[in-house]
Scaffold this motif. Sequence first.
Motif, PDB file in Angstrom:
ATOM      1  N   ALA A  20       0.248  -1.105   0.211  1.00 11.76           N
ATOM      2  CA  ALA A  20      -0.546   0.000  -0.151  1.00 11.76           C
ATOM      3  C   ALA A  20       0.760   0.991   0.350  1.00 11.76           C
ATOM      4  O   ALA A  20       0.411   2.602  -0.204  1.00 11.76           O
ATOM      5  N   GLN A  21       2.339   1.456   0.926  1.00  9.61           N
ATOM      6  CA  GLN A  21       3.127   2.089   0.465  1.00  9.61           C
ATOM      7  C   GLN A  21       3.992   2.391  -0.525  1.00  9.61           C
ATOM      8  O   GLN A  21       4.603   2.603  -0.361  1.00  9.61           O
ATOM      9  N   ASP A  22       4.035   1.076  -1.842  1.00  7.14           N
ATOM     10  CA  ASP A  22       3.994   1.655  -2.972  1.00  7.14           C
ATOM     11  C   ASP A  22       5.595   1.274  -2.390  1.00  7.14           C
ATOM     12  O   ASP A  22       6.708   1.486  -3.334  1.00  7.14           O
ATOM     13  N   LYS A  23       5.685  -0.135  -1.721  1.00  6.59           N
ATOM     14  CA  LYS A  23       7.207  -0.405  -1.356  1.00  6.59           C
ATOM     15  C   LYS A  23       6.953  -2.197  -1.775  1.00  6.59           C
ATOM     16  O   LYS A  23       7.127  -3.191  -1.319  1.00  6.59           O
ATOM     17  N   VAL A  24       7.018  -2.670  -2.866  1.00 13.45           N
ATOM     18  CA  VAL A  24       6.492  -3.839  -3.661  1.00 13.45           C
ATOM     19  C   VAL A  24       7.390  -4.315  -3.639  1.00 13.45           C
ATOM     20  O   VAL A  24       7.663  -5.944  -3.418  1.00 13.45           O
ATOM     21  N   GLU A  25       8.807  -4.166  -3.421  1.00 13.67           N
ATOM     22  CA  GLU A  25       9.730  -5.423  -3.556  1.00 13.67           C
ATOM     23  C   GLU A  25       9.351  -5.741  -2.202  1.00 13.67           C
ATOM     24  O   GLU A  25       9.970  -7.137  -1.595  1.00 13.67           O
ATOM     25  N   ALA A  26       9.919  -4.703  -0.984  1.00 16.47           N
ATOM     26  CA  ALA A  26       9.580  -5.185   0.280  1.00 16.47           C
ATOM     27  C   ALA A  26       8.312  -6.169   0.505  1.00 16.47           C
ATOM     28  O   ALA A  26       8.445  -7.284   1.129  1.00 16.47           O
ATOM     29  N   GLY A  27       7.515  -5.599   0.483  1.00 15.81           N
ATOM     30  CA  GLY A  27       5.976  -6.587   0.777  1.00 15.81           C
ATOM     31  C   GLY A  27       5.928  -7.468  -0.294  1.00 15.81           C
ATOM     32  O   GLY A  27       5.629  -8.929   0.480  1.00 15.81           O
ATOM     33  N   LEU A  28       6.837  -7.212  -1.560  1.00 14.35           N
ATOM     34  CA  LEU A  28       6.798  -9.019  -1.617  1.00 14.35           C
ATOM     35  C   LEU A  28       7.713 -10.307  -1.095  1.00 14.35           C
ATOM     36  O   LEU A  28       7.663 -11.599  -1.092  1.00 14.35           O
ATOM     37  N   THR A  29       8.511  -9.225  -0.325  1.00  9.86           N
ATOM     38  CA  THR A  29       9.653 -10.385   0.589  1.00  9.86           C
ATOM     39  C   THR A  29       8.302 -10.970   1.422  1.00  9.86           C
ATOM     40  O   THR A  29       9.216 -11.708   2.336  1.00  9.86           O
ATOM     41  N   LYS A  30       8.138  -9.937   1.944  1.00  9.72           N
ATOM     42  CA  LYS A  30       7.302 -10.338   3.207  1.00  9.72           C
ATOM     43  C   LYS A  30       6.173 -11.818   3.063  1.00  9.72           C
ATOM     44  O   LYS A  30       5.472 -12.623   3.928  1.00  9.72           O
ATOM     45  N   TYR A  31       5.596 -11.233   2.017  1.00 13.57           N
ATOM     46  CA  TYR A  31       4.443 -12.455   1.262  1.00 13.57           C
ATOM     47  C   TYR A  31       5.281 -13.698   1.252  1.00 13.57           C
ATOM     48  O   TYR A  31       4.446 -14.703   0.713  1.00 13.57           O
ATOM     49  N   GLN A  32       6.323 -13.720   0.459  1.00 10.92           N
ATOM     50  CA  GLN A  32       7.093 -14.538   0.056  1.00 10.92           C
ATOM     51  C   GLN A  32       7.733 -15.312   1.448  1.00 10.92           C
ATOM     52  O   GLN A  32       7.559 -16.782   1.575  1.00 10.92           O
ATOM     53  N   GLU A  33       7.544 -14.564   3.097  1.00  7.21           N
ATOM     54  CA  GLU A  33       8.582 -15.107   4.415  1.00  7.21           C
ATOM     55  C   GLU A  33       6.469 -15.901   4.925  1.00  7.21           C
ATOM     56  O   GLU A  33       6.709 -16.743   4.721  1.00  7.21           O
ATOM     57  N   ALA A  34       5.351 -15.280   3.705  1.00  4.79           N
ATOM     58  CA  ALA A  34       4.130 -15.717   4.463  1.00  4.79           C
ATOM     59  C   ALA A  34       4.369 -17.239   3.896  1.00  4.79           C
ATOM     60  O   ALA A  34       3.527 -18.263   4.183  1.00  4.79           O
ATOM     61  N   LEU A  35       4.786 -17.037   3.117  1.00  2.00           N
ATOM     62  CA  LEU A  35       4.285 -18.249   1.998  1.00  2.00           C
ATOM     63  C   LEU A  35       5.215 -19.464   2.420  1.00  2.00           C
ATOM     64  O   LEU A  35       4.825 -20.975   2.061  1.00  2.00           O
ATOM     65  N   ALA A  36       6.627 -19.316   2.959  1.00  2.00           N
ATOM     66  CA  ALA A  36       7.102 -19.394   3.004  1.00  2.00           C
ATOM     67  C   ALA A  36       7.444 -20.978   4.266  1.00  2.00           C
ATOM     68  O   ALA A  36       7.358 -21.813   4.960  1.00  2.00           O
ATOM     69  N   ALA A  37       6.433 -19.898   5.636  1.00  2.00           N
ATOM     70  CA  ALA A  37       5.789 -20.717   6.563  1.00  2.00           C
ATOM     71  C   ALA A  37       4.408 -20.620   6.529  1.00  2.00           C
ATOM     72  O   ALA A  37       4.251 -22.333   6.817  1.00  2.00           O
ATOM     73  N   ASP A  38       3.613 -21.022   5.399  1.00  2.00           N
ATOM     74  CA  ASP A  38       2.659 -21.671   4.655  1.00  2.00           C
ATOM     75  C   ASP A  38       2.238 -21.879   3.469  1.00  2.00           C
ATOM     76  O   ASP A  38       1.677 -21.421   2.358  1.00  2.00           O
ATOM     77  N   PRO A  39       3.148 -22.878   2.850  1.00  2.00           N
ATOM     78  CA  PRO A  39       3.207 -23.198   1.372  1.00  2.00           C
ATOM     79  C   PRO A  39       1.274 -23.284   0.958  1.00  2.00           C
ATOM     80  O   PRO A  39       1.477 -22.693   0.061  1.00  2.00           O
ATOM     81  N   THR A  40       0.849 -23.916   1.305  1.00  2.00           N
ATOM     82  CA  THR A  40      -0.645 -24.238   1.166  1.00  2.00           C
ATOM     83  C   THR A  40      -1.455 -23.096   1.151  1.00  2.00           C
ATOM     84  O   THR A  40      -3.111 -23.551   0.399  1.00  2.00           O
ATOM     85  N   ASN A  41      -2.004 -22.143   1.565  1.00  2.00           N
ATOM     86  CA  ASN A  41      -2.427 -21.228   2.214  1.00  2.00           C
ATOM     87  C   ASN A  41      -2.530 -20.206   0.902  1.00  2.00           C
ATOM     88  O   ASN A  41      -1.591 -19.277  -0.035  1.00  2.00           O
ATOM     89  N   VAL A  42      -3.422 -20.087   0.197  1.00  2.00           N
ATOM     90  CA  VAL A  42      -4.292 -19.131  -1.263  1.00  2.00           C
ATOM     91  C   VAL A  42      -4.088 -18.061  -0.991  1.00  2.00           C
ATOM     92  O   VAL A  42      -3.751 -17.321  -1.969  1.00  2.00           O
ATOM     93  N   GLN A  43      -4.410 -18.045  -0.291  1.00  2.00           N
ATOM     94  CA  GLN A  43      -4.707 -16.475   0.416  1.00  2.00           C
ATOM     95  C   GLN A  43      -3.173 -15.508  -0.029  1.00  2.00           C
ATOM     96  O   GLN A  43      -3.134 -14.457  -1.005  1.00  2.00           O
ATOM     97  N   TYR A  44      -1.546 -15.955   1.087  1.00  2.00           N
ATOM     98  CA  TYR A  44      -1.044 -15.850   0.609  1.00  2.00           C
ATOM     99  C   TYR A  44      -0.438 -15.528  -0.798  1.00  2.00           C
ATOM    100  O   TYR A  44       0.339 -14.470  -1.439  1.00  2.00           O
ATOM    101  N   LYS A  45      -0.735 -16.589  -1.918  1.00  2.00           N
ATOM    102  CA  LYS A  45       0.056 -16.993  -2.916  1.00  2.00           C
ATOM    103  C   LYS A  45      -1.146 -16.360  -4.093  1.00  2.00           C
ATOM    104  O   LYS A  45      -0.367 -15.379  -4.612  1.00  2.00           O
TER     105      LYS A  45
END
Length: 676
Positions: free
Chosen positions: A11-36
């Motif tokens: 939302a703050q246009d920090k897309v690279e950092a936001g995608l990194t956080k999304y990847q952390e969430a997916l690493a913790a829960d790979p089957t979560n459709v909402q994160y993906k």
Amino acid sequence: MAYREGNELVAQDKVEAGLTKYQEALAADPTNVQYKSAYLRARDAATNRLLPQADRELADGKVELAVADYRRVLAIDPLNDRARAGLRQVDADRRHGVLMGEAQAALDRKDYDTAKTKLTAILTERPTHEPARQLLAEVNDRIAANSPEAALAAAFRTPINLEFRDAPIKQIFEVIARHSGLNFLFDKDVKTDQRASVFLKNSTVEAAVYYLLMTNQLERQVMDGNTILIYPNIAAKQKEYQEMTVKTFYLANAEAKSIGNTLKTILKSRDVVVDEKLNLVILRDTPEAVKLASQLVALQDVPEAEVMLDVEVLEVQRNRLLDLGIDWPTSLAFAPLTTTAGGAITIDQLHHLDSKTIGVTGIAGSITASKTDGDSDTLAAPRIRVRNKEKAKVVIGDKLPTITTTISSGVGGFASESVNYVDVGLKLDVEPTIYLNNEVGIRISLEVSNLVDTVTTKGGTTAYRIGTRSASTMLQLKDGENQVLAGLIKNEDRSSSTKLPGVGDLPVLGRLFGSQQDTRNKTEVVLSITPHLIRNLQRPPASSSEFSAGTEGSFRRRPDTNVRTPVQIPAQGARAVPAGAPAPSAGAAQPPAQPRAAQPPAAAQPLPVIGETGMVPATSVGATGTLPPAPASTSPSELPSAPAIEITPLPQPEATPVPPAANRVPASQAAFPNQK
């Protein structure tokens, strides 16, 4: 937490950092459709925003900003092909800039071949490079200006006068060669002793050569800047000497097949290759035919006219339903009751039937009082962009399936079913014709259909009863003019009643002994259409729509017939007479003519030419019967050298004295002295 932090960073246009956080969430829960889905949505939104921005920056010359955006896209999506292509484009632009500088330097030092090679390399990699295309056009113009034809242009524009009667054609070309500085070579089959007569005043060398070749069945071939080969104008010699040019036409709007047919029909060209896949035409013909083909292609390869049609279809429906009354039972059924054991009644038991063993059915009744009103407006407002004389179709509705059963004959036959679909709803077909006066003719076909009823056949197949309203017309509207088509109205008034006989027909009390249902349905379809011209055909200039195409046998054009400065011709037969000298009398021997005074130099260099057997003005013949010698030229810059002229003196005619008028014999008696 990583998912929520990623949402805040995006939302703050920090897309690279936001995608990194999304990847952390997916690493913790790979089957979560909402994160993906959040990760993919953020990545695609960022790339779709940055890539067009980088393309615009590259087009505006902001190379560093474009490179930064492309690298940012690759950081988000390392496998993005468009970003990789953008970086390759930046490298290519830098390399093309170096090639452009080298091509410009080569052009400045008149090294046209090197400049053309550099520019061709640029256009091979990037055909849309506009600076390279412009510089290549300039190089081609320079090359064309230095071509043999261009070198001949200056000599061809030299003014000349020719007066030859029955002179050998070789001698005429020798005179033209000495005057213009051109070299003429003759094929071995050219009859150089063939005689020709030429009388040209205030003409040019080009016109003289053209008319000599045309009137003596000859043709020319330019060998270099000042040499022309003359050969007989026959098919065998044309195949041997006539040069052929290959031209490739890359078409932007017209179809290659249509252009090919045009070239074959008008130019009678046989070597025409049509590539419909690449939409190009390759032509091999004479240079004159190729020039005509270029003009024809320019006339035909134009964008077609287009029109935007604003269509509004309005369907207004009004439904009224009134159901009021009492439904009395219409029948009574009496039947014996069954036994307590549930078995059938025997004949012996029928003798003991009474009111306790007979049942009654069908005595139910109902009271109905309902009123239903319905209004509906269905609006379809499509905007259709259509090319000239192309069809466009709009369908808004449903597809009803119709099942067809096919039973094969014979032993062991089987049944097969096929499903077809019928369009039900709004169908609109339009075909515009755009005229040059900015008017549009529109052929419209409108059909509105609805499902009325469903019918089931004995075999179990379902059929539909469809109501249809259609209209078809041809309109011609101006640009922006609106037209409304209305009147497709459907009215339905239905009335059905159920009542007891007799009492149900009473005026007021009849409502108590029956029920009545009144239905009123009204539907109207209104069509509004407005054409807006997007692009119309532009009339070409008169010089492009009508031009010379040579003759049936040759496409060579006539020489330029523009008005030229008249060639100053020295007076023929003029003699220098000393001041105060008496005019010579008739019949007296006249002294030889004095040399003529030198003419002042003019803009157009004069060249009076008299052939060996050419015309000799009568004023140049003296009374003594001898001709004065040809005067010497005063200056080579004023009069060019001419071939030696040998003139045979003409005898002076004897003067016969005229008798007086009284003794003059009539002309009729002088001609016929024996007739009276």
